[in-house]
Design an enzyme around this catalytic site. Structure first.
Site, PDB file in Angstrom:
ATOM      1  N   CYS A  85       0.505  -1.103   0.600  1.00  0.00           N
ATOM      2  CA  CYS A  85      -0.102  -0.186   0.545  1.00  0.00           C
ATOM      3  C   CYS A  85       0.953   1.488   0.014  1.00  0.00           C
ATOM      4  O   CYS A  85       0.274   2.298  -0.398  1.00  0.00           O
ATOM      5  CB  CYS A  85      -1.171   0.209   0.518  1.00  0.00           C
ATOM      6  N   CYS A 208     -13.124   0.256   8.118  1.00  0.00           N
ATOM      7  CA  CYS A 208     -11.792   0.282   7.063  1.00  0.00           C
ATOM      8  C   CYS A 208     -11.752   0.757   5.969  1.00  0.00           C
ATOM      9  O   CYS A 208     -13.201   1.296   5.955  1.00  0.00           O
ATOM     10  CB  CYS A 208     -12.418  -1.866   6.862  1.00  0.00           C
ATOM     11  N   SER A 209     -10.851   1.162   5.795  1.00  0.00           N
ATOM     12  CA  SER A 209     -10.880   1.727   4.016  1.00  0.00           C
ATOM     13  C   SER A 209     -11.439   0.669   3.376  1.00  0.00           C
ATOM     14  O   SER A 209     -11.356  -0.311   3.266  1.00  0.00           O
ATOM     15  CB  SER A 209      -9.282   1.980   3.340  1.00  0.00           C
ATOM     16  N   ILE A 211     -12.501  -1.696  -0.952  1.00  0.00           N
ATOM     17  CA  ILE A 211     -11.812  -1.703  -1.984  1.00  0.00           C
ATOM     18  C   ILE A 211     -12.302  -0.482  -2.890  1.00  0.00           C
ATOM     19  O   ILE A 211     -13.425  -0.557  -3.861  1.00  0.00           O
ATOM     20  CB  ILE A 211     -12.541  -3.486  -1.977  1.00  0.00           C
ATOM     21  N   LYS A 332     -10.063   6.058   4.045  1.00  0.00           N
ATOM     22  CA  LYS A 332     -11.351   5.787   4.941  1.00  0.00           C
ATOM     23  C   LYS A 332     -12.125   5.756   4.269  1.00  0.00           C
ATOM     24  O   LYS A 332     -13.402   5.281   3.722  1.00  0.00           O
ATOM     25  CB  LYS A 332     -11.535   5.618   5.838  1.00  0.00           C
ATOM     26  N   HIS A 336      -8.882   3.652  -1.305  1.00  0.00           N
ATOM     27  CA  HIS A 336      -7.241   3.195  -0.795  1.00  0.00           C
ATOM     28  C   HIS A 336      -7.098   2.218  -2.362  1.00  0.00           C
ATOM     29  O   HIS A 336      -7.366   0.709  -2.025  1.00  0.00           O
ATOM     30  CB  HIS A 336      -7.445   3.089   0.514  1.00  0.00           C
TER      31      HIS A 336
END
Ligand code: COA
Length: 388
Positions: A85, A208-209, A211, A332, A336
């Site tokens: 990342c 969570c970030s 997809i 977030k 991402h």
């Protein structure tokens, strides 16, 4: 080393791009960046592109050459950088080094990922490759699970609460409302975050970030070149670039409640810029999970170790707080697309320092910082910027 500036930036919207393929995302971000810089394609001397796992996500490798080909930049050298990342941040740092060293005057830096072509399960498996295969991924530990372990360690050591984690999500979603390029331009309440389902306890869906698909690009030049060619009006100087590494496996770390590489990269960046955390006006940090933002602001010295949860809950990292964090919406809520994230963070710094961030503008911002993490903290890249 020579002074290096960003003089152009371009980004796609982050989100699910069913209507655009991998190459079209690269073209959109790249062309926008070149046009924004005022340069022409023939002026670019090299390309550095961050991409984490295109082979797994879209079945395409050889991304360095693909970027040059897609943007009509052949035959200049074009290189892919992979650091999970942090691929985008590492690409930025390598572009910076190439210009600072005097090798090139003008380089393009990009980042790309198209993650939504595969199922969530397959995306999780691809992302899991950023951790240690033997002790983590093959044992069933996904990235939400690894960060959940870090969250538990932080909660147990410092008393950090799930509500404090939720405050990170509420803030970042509220910032993303004002970012037209964000994946989620909707505000969420503390109650909504707390009531969202557990993905890996204590982390819930809204911790969570997502997809994401997306691409981002910037044009870097030597500051002298910018001045000589009258391209310095929007120039933002990179005044520090630092990178550090840590163990891939969480099991090999001394503790799970801090990101050592982030701390070291931050310290080195402050030393290079001759600044302290108090001199930073805003920061884009790697909030792939809400706990990651709390560990980031501690690692970067915006608050004391262990106080990130309280510091966030008190509103210090909000737009009007003492250190606005993730004004873009962060990973977030902005989204991402892993290879693009580090470059998109630099774009937020470029916009803020040009007083061009619209409703999410930090008033009087003169110095900004970006912090990009690979995996569970095995790579950390920190850059500091100021208006040239
Ligand atoms: N935040 C907010 N909303 C989210 C979201 C997130 N992270 N992820 C998905 N959603 C929303 C979707 O928009 C969708 O909303 P809708 O029903 O209104 O359309 C709904 O939740 C379901 O989406 P879906 O795509 O089915 O979710 P999922 O269960 O397949 O995936 C996660 C959710 C959390 C598992 C996935 O986003 C994930 O794995 N995130 C972590 C990514 C990661 O590890 N990155 C690397 C970090 S190091």
């Amino acid at each position: 080393m020579r002074s290096v500036s960003i003089i152009g930036a371009g980004c796609t919207k982050f989100g699910e791009h069913w209507e655009k393929n991998f190459k079209e995302l690269i073209a959109e971000a790249g062309v926008k960046a070149i046009l924004d810089s005022g340069l022409e394609r023939k002026d670019i001397q090299a390309v550095y592109g961050g991409c984490m796992a295109s082979g797994r996500f879209v079945g395409q490798e050889h991304i360095g050459a693909l970027i040059a080909d897609q943007l009509g930049l052949n035959p200049i050298p074009s290189t892919r950088l992979e650091a999970a990342c942090a691929s985008g941040g590492v690409a930025l740092r390598n572009g910076y080094i190439a210009v600072a060293s005097g090798l090139y005057d003008v380089v393009a830096v990009g980042g790309i990922e198209k993650m939504t072509e595969v199922s969530t399960e397959d995306a999780g498996f691809a992302l899991g490759g950023a951790g240690d295969q033997e002790t983590e991924l093959f044992m069933g530990a996904s990235f939400p699970a690894l960060y959940a372990l870090m969250a538990r360690a932080h909660m147990s050591k410092f008393g950090t609460t799930e509500e404090q984690l939720a405050h990170v999500a509420v803030k970042n979603h509220s910032n993303a409302v004002n970012n037209p390029y964000a994946q989620f331009q909707n505000a969420v309440t503390l109650e909504q975050v707390m009531k969202s389902g557990y993905v890996a306890s204590p982390l819930k869906l809204l911790d969570c970030s997502p997809i994401s698909d997306g691409a981002a690009a910037v044009i870097l030049v030597s500051s002298d070149y910018a001045k000589k060619n009258k391209l310095d009006k929007k120039a933002v100087e990179i005044i520090a670039s630092a990178q550090a590494s840590d163990t891939l496996a969480l099991a090999s770390r001394e503790n799970l409640y801090e990101t050592k590489a982030g701390k070291i990269a931050g310290k080195q960046a402050y030393e290079q810029a001759n600044l302290t955390p108090k001199d930073i006006d805003f920061a884009e940090v790697h909030d792939c999970f809400t706990i990651a933002e709390i560990m980031a602001i501690e690692a970067l010295g915006f608050c004391k170790q262990g106080e990130g949860g309280k510091f966030t809950e008190q509103g210090n990292t909000k737009m009007d707080g003492s250190i606005p964090v993730n004004t873009s919406g962060g990973l977030k809520a902005k989204g991402h697309p892993v290879g693009a994230t580090g470059v998109a963070q630099a774009i937020e710094a470029y916009q803020q320092l040009n007083n061009n961030a619209g409703k999410r503008q930090v008033k009087g911002a003169e110095t900004g910082l970006t912090h990009n993490i690979g995996g569970s903290g095995a790579t950390a890249v920190v850059h500091i910027y100021r208006k040239a």
